[in-house]
Design a protein around this motif. Structure first.
Motif, mmCIF file in Angstrom:
data_model
loop_
_atom_site.group_PDB
_atom_site.id
_atom_site.type_symbol
_atom_site.label_atom_id
_atom_site.label_comp_id
_atom_site.label_asym_id
_atom_site.label_seq_id
_atom_site.Cartn_x
_atom_site.Cartn_y
_atom_site.Cartn_z
ATOM 1 N N ALA A 1 0.881 -1.174 0.000
ATOM 2 C CA ALA A 1 0.000 0.000 0.000
ATOM 3 C C ALA A 1 0.918 1.222 0.000
ATOM 4 C CB ALA A 1 -0.921 -0.001 1.201
ATOM 5 N N ILE A 2 0.916 1.919 -1.111
ATOM 6 C CA ILE A 2 1.818 3.065 -1.270
ATOM 7 C C ILE A 2 0.991 4.339 -1.330
ATOM 8 C CG2 ILE A 2 3.532 4.153 -2.767
ATOM 9 C CD1 ILE A 2 4.230 1.311 -3.748
ATOM 10 N N GLU A 3 1.335 5.316 -0.496
ATOM 11 C CA GLU A 3 0.602 6.576 -0.489
ATOM 12 C C GLU A 3 0.899 7.340 -1.777
ATOM 13 O OE1 GLU A 3 -0.738 10.012 2.601
ATOM 14 O OE2 GLU A 3 1.261 9.164 2.883
ATOM 15 N N ALA A 4 -0.147 7.638 -2.538
ATOM 16 C CA ALA A 4 -0.020 8.380 -3.785
ATOM 17 C C ALA A 4 -0.275 9.863 -3.559
ATOM 18 C CB ALA A 4 -0.994 7.826 -4.824
ATOM 19 N N ALA A 5 -1.130 10.176 -2.609
ATOM 20 C CA ALA A 5 -1.461 11.557 -2.217
ATOM 21 C C ALA A 5 -2.016 11.459 -0.803
ATOM 22 C CB ALA A 5 -2.489 12.160 -3.175
ATOM 23 N N THR A 6 -2.224 12.563 -0.171
ATOM 24 C CA THR A 6 -2.742 12.543 1.194
ATOM 25 C C THR A 6 -4.071 11.797 1.242
ATOM 26 O OG1 THR A 6 -1.662 14.636 1.670
ATOM 27 C CG2 THR A 6 -3.442 13.976 3.145
ATOM 28 N N GLY A 7 -4.100 10.707 2.002
ATOM 29 C CA GLY A 7 -5.321 9.918 2.152
ATOM 30 C C GLY A 7 -5.637 9.001 0.989
ATOM 31 N N GLU A 8 -4.769 8.927 -0.010
ATOM 32 C CA GLU A 8 -5.005 8.090 -1.192
ATOM 33 C C GLU A 8 -3.846 7.108 -1.348
ATOM 34 O OE1 GLU A 8 -4.856 8.816 -5.942
ATOM 35 O OE2 GLU A 8 -6.167 10.162 -4.822
ATOM 36 N N TYR A 9 -4.184 5.820 -1.477
ATOM 37 C CA TYR A 9 -3.168 4.773 -1.543
ATOM 38 C C TYR A 9 -3.382 3.884 -2.754
ATOM 39 C CZ TYR A 9 -1.911 6.039 3.196
ATOM 40 O OH TYR A 9 -1.496 6.741 4.292
ATOM 41 N N THR A 10 -2.295 3.479 -3.369
ATOM 42 C CA THR A 10 -2.331 2.453 -4.398
ATOM 43 C C THR A 10 -2.066 1.129 -3.698
ATOM 44 O OG1 THR A 10 -1.514 3.994 -6.062
ATOM 45 C CG2 THR A 10 -1.312 1.640 -6.557
ATOM 46 N N VAL A 11 -3.041 0.228 -3.772
ATOM 47 C CA VAL A 11 -2.975 -1.044 -3.068
ATOM 48 C C VAL A 11 -2.812 -2.169 -4.088
ATOM 49 C CG1 VAL A 11 -4.188 -2.614 -1.504
ATOM 50 C CG2 VAL A 11 -4.473 -0.136 -1.251
ATOM 51 N N THR A 12 -1.843 -3.044 -3.842
ATOM 52 C CA THR A 12 -1.669 -4.238 -4.666
ATOM 53 C C THR A 12 -1.690 -5.451 -3.749
ATOM 54 O OG1 THR A 12 0.737 -4.075 -4.548
ATOM 55 C CG2 THR A 12 -0.313 -3.100 -6.474
ATOM 56 N N GLY A 13 -2.169 -6.552 -4.295
ATOM 57 C CA GLY A 13 -2.228 -7.766 -3.502
ATOM 58 C C GLY A 13 -2.754 -8.927 -4.310
ATOM 59 N N ASP A 14 -3.008 -10.019 -3.615
ATOM 60 C CA ASP A 14 -3.471 -11.254 -4.242
ATOM 61 C C ASP A 14 -4.886 -11.570 -3.788
ATOM 62 O OD1 ASP A 14 -1.018 -11.759 -5.574
ATOM 63 O OD2 ASP A 14 -0.170 -12.541 -3.712
ATOM 64 N N LEU A 15 -5.786 -11.721 -4.777
ATOM 65 C CA LEU A 15 -7.172 -12.072 -4.518
ATOM 66 C C LEU A 15 -7.363 -13.547 -4.851
ATOM 67 C CD1 LEU A 15 -10.100 -11.217 -3.809
ATOM 68 C CD2 LEU A 15 -10.393 -10.683 -6.243
ATOM 69 N N THR A 16 -7.955 -14.290 -3.924
ATOM 70 C CA THR A 16 -8.230 -15.706 -4.140
ATOM 71 C C THR A 16 -9.735 -15.932 -4.060
ATOM 72 O OG1 THR A 16 -6.119 -16.338 -3.166
ATOM 73 C CG2 THR A 16 -7.791 -18.059 -3.335
ATOM 74 N N ILE A 17 -10.286 -16.482 -5.147
ATOM 75 C CA ILE A 17 -11.693 -16.866 -5.229
ATOM 76 C C ILE A 17 -11.729 -18.257 -5.845
ATOM 77 C CG2 ILE A 17 -13.954 -16.372 -6.249
ATOM 78 C CD1 ILE A 17 -13.132 -13.420 -6.403
#
Length: 123
Positions: free
Chosen positions: A48-64
């Protein structure tokens, strides 16, 4: 972090009575999410990387349904609440029913592969 979703808790708020029961039952069946075999879906946050104040770029793994794929989305944090809108391509998770990615000649019976999740987490 890790988020666990109880897939057996699928509900529908657009329909009532018999049609609601049929839709929810079908979504829980093997045609869609197969909740008897796969009662949980998970999202594991990798970054989760802060892109702007209060805004984050989130990456991860989704399992369904036992299928794991990377996803990326923007999350917003404000007043102790995280929100995000995420579009998921169900065909990547073996959710095939009515998918034009798997079946030909469905015509107007085709169901879109993408579905949207509106996420709201209080922390």
């Amino acid at each position: 972090g890790k988020i666990v979703v109880d897939m057996t808790s699928i509900t529908n708020e657009d329909l009532e009575g018999e049609w609601n029961t049929k839709l929810v039952g079908h979504l829980k069946s093997d045609d869609f999410f197969g909740v008897q075999k796969h009662p949980e879906a998970t999202f594991t946050i990798q970054r989760a990387i802060e892109a702007a104040t209060g805004e984050y770029t989130v990456t991860g793994d989704l399992t369904i349904k036992g299928n794991t794929n990377p996803i990326k989305f923007t999350a917003y944090l404000k007043d102790g609440v995280a929100t995000a809108n995420v579009t998921i391509d169900r065909s990547k998770y073996d959710v095939r029913y009515g998918s034009g990615s798997f079946f030909d000649n469905l015509g107007d019976k085709t169901i879109y592969d993408n579905f949207d999740l509106e996420i709201k987490l209080a922390y």
